[in-house]
Enzyme design. Structure first.
Site, PDB file in Angstrom:
ATOM      1  N   HIS A 131     -53.968  25.427 -22.513  1.00  0.00           N
ATOM      2  CA  HIS A 131     -54.721  25.789 -23.713  1.00  0.00           C
ATOM      3  C   HIS A 131     -55.813  26.832 -23.437  1.00  0.00           C
ATOM      4  O   HIS A 131     -56.462  26.814 -22.400  1.00  0.00           O
ATOM      5  CB  HIS A 131     -55.358  24.545 -24.339  1.00  0.00           C
ATOM      6  CG  HIS A 131     -56.425  23.945 -23.475  1.00  0.00           C
ATOM      7  ND1 HIS A 131     -57.739  24.321 -23.554  1.00  0.00           N
ATOM      8  CD2 HIS A 131     -56.352  23.024 -22.499  1.00  0.00           C
ATOM      9  CE1 HIS A 131     -58.438  23.655 -22.670  1.00  0.00           C
ATOM     10  NE2 HIS A 131     -57.621  22.857 -22.005  1.00  0.00           N
ATOM     11  N   HIS A 137     -47.725  39.229 -14.396  1.00  0.00           N
ATOM     12  CA  HIS A 137     -46.505  38.457 -14.176  1.00  0.00           C
ATOM     13  C   HIS A 137     -46.872  37.073 -13.653  1.00  0.00           C
ATOM     14  O   HIS A 137     -47.435  36.955 -12.561  1.00  0.00           O
ATOM     15  CB  HIS A 137     -45.621  39.211 -13.170  1.00  0.00           C
ATOM     16  CG  HIS A 137     -44.343  38.517 -12.846  1.00  0.00           C
ATOM     17  ND1 HIS A 137     -43.457  38.999 -11.919  1.00  0.00           N
ATOM     18  CD2 HIS A 137     -43.782  37.367 -13.314  1.00  0.00           C
ATOM     19  CE1 HIS A 137     -42.408  38.194 -11.837  1.00  0.00           C
ATOM     20  NE2 HIS A 137     -42.590  37.191 -12.669  1.00  0.00           N
TER      21      HIS A 137
HETATM   22  O1  JB2 Z   1     -38.730  54.136  -9.111  1.00  0.00           O
HETATM   23  C1  JB2 Z   1     -37.972  53.185  -9.024  1.00  0.00           C
HETATM   24  C2  JB2 Z   1     -37.069  52.807 -10.074  1.00  0.00           C
HETATM   25  N1  JB2 Z   1     -36.822  53.309 -11.287  1.00  0.00           N
HETATM   26  C3  JB2 Z   1     -35.869  52.551 -11.819  1.00  0.00           C
HETATM   27  N2  JB2 Z   1     -37.958  52.401  -7.919  1.00  0.00           N
HETATM   28  C4  JB2 Z   1     -37.120  51.323  -7.802  1.00  0.00           C
HETATM   29  N3  JB2 Z   1     -37.142  50.582  -6.682  1.00  0.00           N
HETATM   30  N4  JB2 Z   1     -36.255  50.950  -8.769  1.00  0.00           N
HETATM   31  C5  JB2 Z   1     -36.236  51.689  -9.897  1.00  0.00           C
HETATM   32  N5  JB2 Z   1     -35.499  51.566 -10.987  1.00  0.00           N
HETATM   33  C6  JB2 Z   1     -34.473  50.557 -11.257  1.00  0.00           C
HETATM   34  O2  JB2 Z   1     -35.063  49.274 -11.340  1.00  0.00           O
HETATM   35  C7  JB2 Z   1     -33.442  50.438 -10.154  1.00  0.00           C
HETATM   36  O3  JB2 Z   1     -32.413  51.398 -10.291  1.00  0.00           O
HETATM   37  C8  JB2 Z   1     -32.905  49.021 -10.338  1.00  0.00           C
HETATM   38  O4  JB2 Z   1     -31.806  48.957 -11.216  1.00  0.00           O
HETATM   39  C9  JB2 Z   1     -34.092  48.293 -10.956  1.00  0.00           C
HETATM   40  C10 JB2 Z   1     -34.708  47.337  -9.971  1.00  0.00           C
HETATM   41  O5  JB2 Z   1     -33.782  46.279  -9.773  1.00  0.00           O
HETATM   42  P1  JB2 Z   1     -33.988  45.136  -8.668  1.00  0.00           P
HETATM   43  O6  JB2 Z   1     -32.871  44.164  -8.859  1.00  0.00           O
HETATM   44  O7  JB2 Z   1     -34.173  45.783  -7.342  1.00  0.00           O
HETATM   45  O8  JB2 Z   1     -35.368  44.500  -9.011  1.00  0.00           O
HETATM   46  P2  JB2 Z   1     -35.887  43.948 -10.391  1.00  0.00           P
HETATM   47  O9  JB2 Z   1     -37.075  44.743 -10.735  1.00  0.00           O
HETATM   48  O10 JB2 Z   1     -34.819  43.859 -11.400  1.00  0.00           O
HETATM   49  O11 JB2 Z   1     -36.325  42.448 -10.017  1.00  0.00           O
HETATM   50  C11 JB2 Z   1     -37.392  42.191  -9.115  1.00  0.00           C
HETATM   51  O12 JB2 Z   1     -38.464  41.597  -9.811  1.00  0.00           O
HETATM   52  C12 JB2 Z   1     -38.139  40.359 -10.441  1.00  0.00           C
HETATM   53  C13 JB2 Z   1     -39.351  39.864 -11.202  1.00  0.00           C
HETATM   54  C14 JB2 Z   1     -36.861  41.259  -8.032  1.00  0.00           C
HETATM   55  O13 JB2 Z   1     -37.860  41.112  -7.048  1.00  0.00           O
HETATM   56  C15 JB2 Z   1     -36.491  39.917  -8.619  1.00  0.00           C
HETATM   57  O14 JB2 Z   1     -36.111  39.009  -7.604  1.00  0.00           O
HETATM   58  C16 JB2 Z   1     -37.683  39.346  -9.400  1.00  0.00           C
HETATM   59  N6  JB2 Z   1     -37.285  38.097 -10.031  1.00  0.00           N
END
Ligand code: JB2
Length: 209
Positions: free
Chosen positions: A133, A142
Site C-alpha cells: 500500500h 524494474h
Molecule cells: O542496443 C541494443 C539493442 N537494440 C535492440 N543492445 C542490445 N543488447 N540489444 C538490443 N536490441 C534488441 O533487444 C536485441 O536485438 C534483442 O532482440 C533484444 C534483447 O533481447 P534479450 O533476450 O537479450 O534481452 P531482453 O531485454 O529481452 O531480456 C533481458 O531482460 C529481461 C528483463 C534478459 O536479461 C531477461 O532474462 C530478463 N528477464
C-alpha cells in the site's frame, strides 16, 4: 476493456513475456521492432516490422519490451509519451482500483499492486512482484520477479530491484540504483548507489573497493 493495438519494441526474451501478457489481456499486438529481423519473437511467428528506431505507425501504441534499463531510457526519451500504450496487466495480477498505473507499464503474472500505489511510466512489475500500500515506483524502474516492496516504500526512476529482494516498509530508494538479487533492504539508498546482501550494503563496501 478495449485496448488499442500495440507494437512491441524488442524481440528477445523479455518481449516474449510481454507478448504473452498482451495475449492474456486481449491486447492486439500488430508486430515488433528489433534491429534483428531474425530475433526470437519474430522466429516464433510475430511480425517483424523493422528496426528498433522505426517510427510507430499512427494506428498503434507502443510498449517497450527490452529489459535493459539504459536502452529503455533511450527509447523513452526519443518517443512521444502519449503514444505509449495504457498499462498492460496480466489477468492473474491483482491491482487495487485505487492504484495508479502510468502509460507503458507492464504488470506480469501474479504481481500485486496494492492500495494507493503509484507506478510510473514504463515500469516493469515482473512476475509475482508486490508493491504494498501507498508505494511509489518511478518511471522505467524494474521490480524483478519475486521482489516485494513493503508499505510506503518509494523507488526512484531507472532503478533495478533484483530478483527476490525485500524492502522493509517506509524505505526510500533513489534513482538509477541497483539492488542485487536476494537482498533485504532495511534503510534508505541514495541515487546511483549499488547495494546487495542481507541486510543490503553498498557493493563497494562489500567488495572492499
Ligand atoms: O542496443 C541494443 C539493442 N537494440 C535492440 N543492445 C542490445 N543488447 N540489444 C538490443 N536490441 C534488441 O533487444 C536485441 O536485438 C534483442 O532482440 C533484444 C534483447 O533481447 P534479450 O533476450 O537479450 O534481452 P531482453 O531485454 O529481452 O531480456 C533481458 O531482460 C529481461 C528483463 C534478459 O536479461 C531477461 O532474462 C530478463 N528477464
Amino acid at each position: 476493456m478495449t485496448h488499442q493495438p500495440v507494437i512491441l519494441i524488442g524481440g528477445g526474451g523479455h518481449a516474449g513475456v510481454v507478448f504473452d501478457v498482451c495475449r492474456a489481456a486481449s491486447i492486439p499486438v500488430l508486430g515488433l521492432l528489433d534491429d534483428e529481423a531474425d530475433c526470437p519473437l519474430a522466429r516464433s511467428g510475430i511480425a517483424w516490422l523493422g528496426p528498433t528506431n522505426t517510427p510507430i505507425p499512427t494506428n498503434a501504441q507502443y510498449i517497450i519490451a527490452i529489459g535493459a534499463l539504459a536502452l529503455r531510457r533511450q527509447i523513452i526519451d526519443r518517443l512521444a509519451s502519449d503514444r505509449a500504450a495504457n498499462a498492460a496487466i496480466h489477468p492473474s495480477a491483482v491491482v487495487s482500483p485505487t492504484a495508479k498505473l502510468e502509460r507503458g507499464v507492464v504488470i506480469m503474472p501474479g504481481a500485486v499492486v496494492n492500495r494507493n500505489a503509484h507506478v510510473g511510466a514504463h515500469a516493469i512489475i515482473n512476475t509475482r512482484a508486490v508493491i504494498e500500500h501507498d508505494g511509489t515506483v518511478g518511471e522505467n524502474t524494474h521490480l524483478a520477479p519475486g521482489s516485494v516492496l513493503g508499505g510506503n516504500v518509494s523507488v526512484g526512476q531507472d532503478t533495478l530491484i533484483g530478483i527476490n529482494t525485500g524492502v522493509v516498509p517506509g524505505v526510500h530508494i533513489g534513482e538509477q540504483c541497483l539492488v542485487g538479487a536476494g537482498s533485504t533492504v532495511i534503510g534508505d539508498i541514495t541515487s546511483g548507489e549499488r547495494v546487495a546482501g542481507v541486510p543490503a550494503r553498498s557493493i563497494d563496501v562489500v567488495s572492499g573497493l
